[in-house]
Structures are given as C-alpha cells and as structure tokens.
Design a protein around this motif. Structure first.
Motif, PDB file in Angstrom:
ATOM      1  N   GLU A 212       3.565  14.999  -3.706  1.00  0.00           N
ATOM      2  CA  GLU A 212       2.962  13.927  -3.867  1.00  0.00           C
ATOM      3  C   GLU A 212       2.464  12.646  -2.956  1.00  0.00           C
ATOM      4  O   GLU A 212       1.701  11.567  -2.938  1.00  0.00           O
ATOM      5  CB  GLU A 212       4.048  12.956  -4.820  1.00  0.00           C
ATOM      6  N   TYR A 213       2.888  12.679  -1.869  1.00  0.00           N
ATOM      7  CA  TYR A 213       2.701  12.120  -0.855  1.00  0.00           C
ATOM      8  C   TYR A 213       0.534  11.982  -0.089  1.00  0.00           C
ATOM      9  O   TYR A 213       0.122  10.969   0.185  1.00  0.00           O
ATOM     10  CB  TYR A 213       2.923  12.879   1.206  1.00  0.00           C
ATOM     11  N   ALA A 216      -0.653  10.212  -3.238  1.00  0.00           N
ATOM     12  CA  ALA A 216      -0.297   8.451  -3.036  1.00  0.00           C
ATOM     13  C   ALA A 216      -2.070   8.290  -1.590  1.00  0.00           C
ATOM     14  O   ALA A 216      -2.734   7.301  -2.218  1.00  0.00           O
ATOM     15  CB  ALA A 216       0.295   8.756  -2.362  1.00  0.00           C
ATOM     16  N   TYR A 219      -5.421   7.603  -3.723  1.00  0.00           N
ATOM     17  CA  TYR A 219      -5.141   7.051  -4.413  1.00  0.00           C
ATOM     18  C   TYR A 219      -4.944   5.698  -3.197  1.00  0.00           C
ATOM     19  O   TYR A 219      -6.140   4.880  -3.300  1.00  0.00           O
ATOM     20  CB  TYR A 219      -3.727   6.945  -5.055  1.00  0.00           C
ATOM     21  N   TYR A 220      -5.153   5.525  -1.927  1.00  0.00           N
ATOM     22  CA  TYR A 220      -4.972   4.855  -1.341  1.00  0.00           C
ATOM     23  C   TYR A 220      -6.123   4.475  -0.695  1.00  0.00           C
ATOM     24  O   TYR A 220      -6.374   3.489  -0.638  1.00  0.00           O
ATOM     25  CB  TYR A 220      -3.496   5.240  -0.222  1.00  0.00           C
ATOM     26  N   TYR A 225      -3.764   0.730  -5.383  1.00  0.00           N
ATOM     27  CA  TYR A 225      -2.857   0.462  -4.934  1.00  0.00           C
ATOM     28  C   TYR A 225      -1.245   0.672  -5.577  1.00  0.00           C
ATOM     29  O   TYR A 225      -0.305   1.323  -5.497  1.00  0.00           O
ATOM     30  CB  TYR A 225      -2.380  -0.480  -4.066  1.00  0.00           C
ATOM     31  N   LYS A 227      -0.510   3.042  -7.763  1.00  0.00           N
ATOM     32  CA  LYS A 227      -0.423   4.737  -8.076  1.00  0.00           C
ATOM     33  C   LYS A 227      -0.499   4.845  -6.938  1.00  0.00           C
ATOM     34  O   LYS A 227       0.377   5.738  -6.910  1.00  0.00           O
ATOM     35  CB  LYS A 227      -2.145   5.365  -8.901  1.00  0.00           C
ATOM     36  N   ALA A 228      -0.826   4.454  -5.357  1.00  0.00           N
ATOM     37  CA  ALA A 228      -0.409   4.987  -4.793  1.00  0.00           C
ATOM     38  C   ALA A 228       1.009   4.813  -4.630  1.00  0.00           C
ATOM     39  O   ALA A 228       1.622   5.746  -3.862  1.00  0.00           O
ATOM     40  CB  ALA A 228      -0.989   4.362  -3.579  1.00  0.00           C
ATOM     41  N   GLU A 230       3.523   4.571  -6.571  1.00  0.00           N
ATOM     42  CA  GLU A 230       3.804   5.088  -7.183  1.00  0.00           C
ATOM     43  C   GLU A 230       4.494   6.150  -7.001  1.00  0.00           C
ATOM     44  O   GLU A 230       5.257   7.263  -7.083  1.00  0.00           O
ATOM     45  CB  GLU A 230       2.862   5.515  -9.001  1.00  0.00           C
ATOM     46  N   TYR A 231       3.555   7.124  -6.679  1.00  0.00           N
ATOM     47  CA  TYR A 231       3.521   8.772  -5.707  1.00  0.00           C
ATOM     48  C   TYR A 231       3.898   8.104  -4.381  1.00  0.00           C
ATOM     49  O   TYR A 231       4.386   9.632  -4.374  1.00  0.00           O
ATOM     50  CB  TYR A 231       2.123   9.303  -5.638  1.00  0.00           C
ATOM     51  N   VAL A 232       4.026   7.410  -3.909  1.00  0.00           N
ATOM     52  CA  VAL A 232       4.559   7.685  -2.231  1.00  0.00           C
ATOM     53  C   VAL A 232       5.864   7.465  -2.572  1.00  0.00           C
ATOM     54  O   VAL A 232       7.064   8.436  -1.964  1.00  0.00           O
ATOM     55  CB  VAL A 232       4.111   6.319  -1.305  1.00  0.00           C
ATOM     56  N   LYS A 254       4.341   3.761   2.742  1.00  0.00           N
ATOM     57  CA  LYS A 254       4.581   2.447   1.803  1.00  0.00           C
ATOM     58  C   LYS A 254       4.685   1.099   2.291  1.00  0.00           C
ATOM     59  O   LYS A 254       3.715   0.406   1.143  1.00  0.00           O
ATOM     60  CB  LYS A 254       5.806   3.318   1.781  1.00  0.00           C
TER      61      LYS A 254
END
Length: 375
Positions: A212-213, A216, A219-220, A225, A227-228, A230-232, A254
């Motif tokens: 997930e990191y 993220a 997406y970042y 951002y 979605k990023a 959400e996943y971080v 984050k």
C-alpha cells in the motif's frame, strides 16, 4: 587471509544508454559482473559483454525478485553488490573497500543512496538514505516481492539485533531512475502499478504492508493525491495491525500529501505524533516548521527551523530530502523574519541558503528582492 571477492549482480532491460556508465563505475574492483537480461531489444547485452560482464538471458515473469535471485544463483564471490543500470557508484579513491569487507562482522552493508528527482542530476534536488547493497553470499540472503524487491533480512536473522547484522560503507550511489525524463520515457507509473496490483492480489500480500505504501508513492508521483492519501493511511494501519511500527517514510509521505493538497489543518497537530515516534527525523521537524509558518506562528516556526539546522542533513535510516536540515530551513527562516519585519535577519538567512546551495534559485531571488528594497 585472502582478499574477499565481490560479484556485481544486476537485472536489466533496454538500458543501452546507461549500462556502460554503471559497469564502468565498478569494473576495476569487482571480481565478476553478472547481468541478467530480461528481454532487451537494444544493444544492452552487447555493451555489457564488451565490458567483461557475463550476460544471462532470463524470461521475464513480472517478478523482480525472481530475476534478481536468478543472478544470485550464478554468483561465486564472497560478497554480492547489486545495482540497477540507472545507478553509478562513486569512485573508491583511497577507500580500502576490500579491507572493510574483510574486517566487518556485519552481513549486510549499506551505501549512501542519492535518488535524483529533478530534470538534471543534482545532489541538492534528491532524496538521500542509507540503502543495503552489499551482502554476504552463500548465507541464504535473497530477494522477495515482485516489485520494490528487498532482501529477506528479517527471515534469515529472525529475532536477532540488527546492529549485529547491518553496517555502512562511506560511498555514494547515484540513482537516476526517478528523474522525470526517465520516468516518462519508461512509463514507470503504468508498469509499477500493474505489478503492485498483481502483488496485492496474491495471498502473500496480507503479510506485506509495504504494498500500500508503494501504491501511495506511485499515485503521489503523478499528483493523484486523494488516492495517495488513502493508500498511505492504509499502509500505516496495516503495519500497526501486524504488530510493527510504521516506518518513518510513511509519515513523511503522508504529510507531503497534506501539504500538496493545502490541508494544513489536517496536518496539525498530527505531525506532533509523528515526531514523537521519530524525534530524530529532520524532515518531520521541517514539515512542522512549515505548518507553523503557514499558520502565522512565526516565532514558533523560527525555533523549529533552527532545530532543523542544528540537526543537519544526516543520511541514515530515514529518507531525507536534501536541504531540510540546511538550505530549505534557512530559506523558511528568511520568510519568517520577513513576516516579522526584520529584513536584515531575512537577508542573512537567504544568503546562507543560497551559499549552501547555489542552484537553489528561490533563495537567490528572495535575496535580490530584499536587497533592492533595503537599498
């Protein structure tokens, strides 16, 4: 005692523009160079062979760790050094690497990794971290995970203090792979996301909160951002659920996301909790200083940025953006002093920032603007 030997192990595909520089940076002191080619259609393999490397053809199966481990199976030396084609090792100079390898009690040794992120290679526009790249051969160490593969250190040295296992070498490794021209050319976002989503759908994913990191992070990089974020956060939760403290870089990501979305109120006061977990992480302190500045708490921000400068740009276990402990902090000091009406202190801060990083143009621009006002 005989000199310890070193095998370079790499996996490559269509790297004819970069592989020569990579191999040249190590060829004079490694004992063998093993290049696993996963299907190049250019001259990568020919260039590698011309420089003395053994090139092994490997059918790509969408699994980076499998490809790396294939190379390890052919390595004969005492130590492994693994690199990518878009990396170059700094010259050894007077550093006696083989003596260090002979005398160290560690099984894994880290280098100072410089991850360039700008348009051109610039150490001031880069992320810095200590990254394990040398490890002893024949003791069971190998790679795991289909993407963002990592050594199975925890599996091999279960319940052992990592201070007995890990060491460092004062050499720099320069990585170009996430400079913007290269990520665009290779369409890394699409490639990485495909592999990460495949990895997330496997049974093994339940024990790997890094997935997930990395999603993220992807997406970042493309500015998605929401979605990023959400996943971080999902990665942080999954680390906690697995009984592990979330690594510091998760909190760095984050709060970087919150800054880029303008969510300053969302970043405060949570940043204090992150700092409590990692009080030696200068980037988190820097983020706190920026929050204070944006909230108009200029005196408090000055104290935080001074703390960042005292901490300095230390490379270690944390992923550091160069300048958070030096020129970036001085620049924000200048902004704070301007807000407080002390242009002389602001000029001094901007001068220091520009002196520490002559390519840091926003400090130079601020300095020239204030000097014109003062004259």
């Amino acid at each position: 005692m005989s000199r310890p030997t070193v095998s370079l192990c790499m996996i490559v595909r269509d790297e004819e523009r970069l592989i020569e520089a990579c191999l040249r940076s190590v060829q004079d002191w490694v004992d063998e160079m093993i290049v696993v080619d996963t299907g190049s259609l250019d001259n990568t393999a020919q260039i590698a062979r011309s420089m003395g490397a053994s090139v092994l053809a490997y059918e790509w199966n969408n699994h980076f760790a499998d490809a790396r481990n294939y190379g390890l199976q052919h390595a004969k030396s005492d130590w492994i050094l693994y690199l990518d084609a878009d990396e170059e090792l700094s010259p050894l100079g007077d550093f006696d690497l083989h003596k260090v390898l002979q005398e160290t009690q560690a099984s894994v040794l880290s280098l100072h990794l410089v991850n360039y992120i700008g348009e051109t290679p610039n150490e001031d526009e880069a992320f810095h971290i200590a990254h394990p790249r040398f490890f002893r051969n024949h003791i069971g160490l190998k790679f795991k995970y289909a993407i963002h593969e990592t050594l199975n250190i925890d599996d091999i040295f279960l319940d052992r203090d990592t201070t007995d296992i890990l060491g460092t070498i004062p050499l720099k490794l320069f990585h170009r792979g996430y400079m913007e021209p290269i990520t665009i050319q290779k369409n890394k976002f699409a490639r990485n996301m495909t592999l990460l989503q495949q990895e997330a759908s496997t049974p093994a994913a339940t024990s790997n909160p890094w997935i997930e990191y990395h999603i993220a992070s992807e997406y970042y990089r493309v500015h998605q951002y929401d979605k990023a974020f959400e996943y971080v956060n999902l990665s942080i939760v999954r680390f906690i659920q697995s009984g592990k403290m979330p690594p510091s870089m998760l909190y760095k990501l984050k709060y970087a996301i919150l800054f880029n979305t303008g969510s300053i109120d969302g970043a405060w006061p949570g940043i204090e909790k992150a700092i409590a977990l990692y009080p030696d992480y200068v980037d988190l302190h820097f983020y706190k200083g920026v929050i204070c500045y944006l909230k108009g708490w200029y005196a408090a921000a000055i104290d935080v940025f001074r703390h960042c400068i005292e901490s300095g740009d230390m490379t270690g276990q944390h992923l550091i953006l160069r300048g958070t402990g030096s020129f970036h902090a001085y620049y924000y000091l200048g902004l704070c002093w301007e807000k407080l009406g002390n242009n002389l202190e602001a000029i001094n801060a901007y001068e220091k920032a520009y002196e520490l990083s002559p390519t840091y143009t926003i400090a130079g621009d601020a300095l020239n603007r204030l000097k014109e006002i003062e004259t």
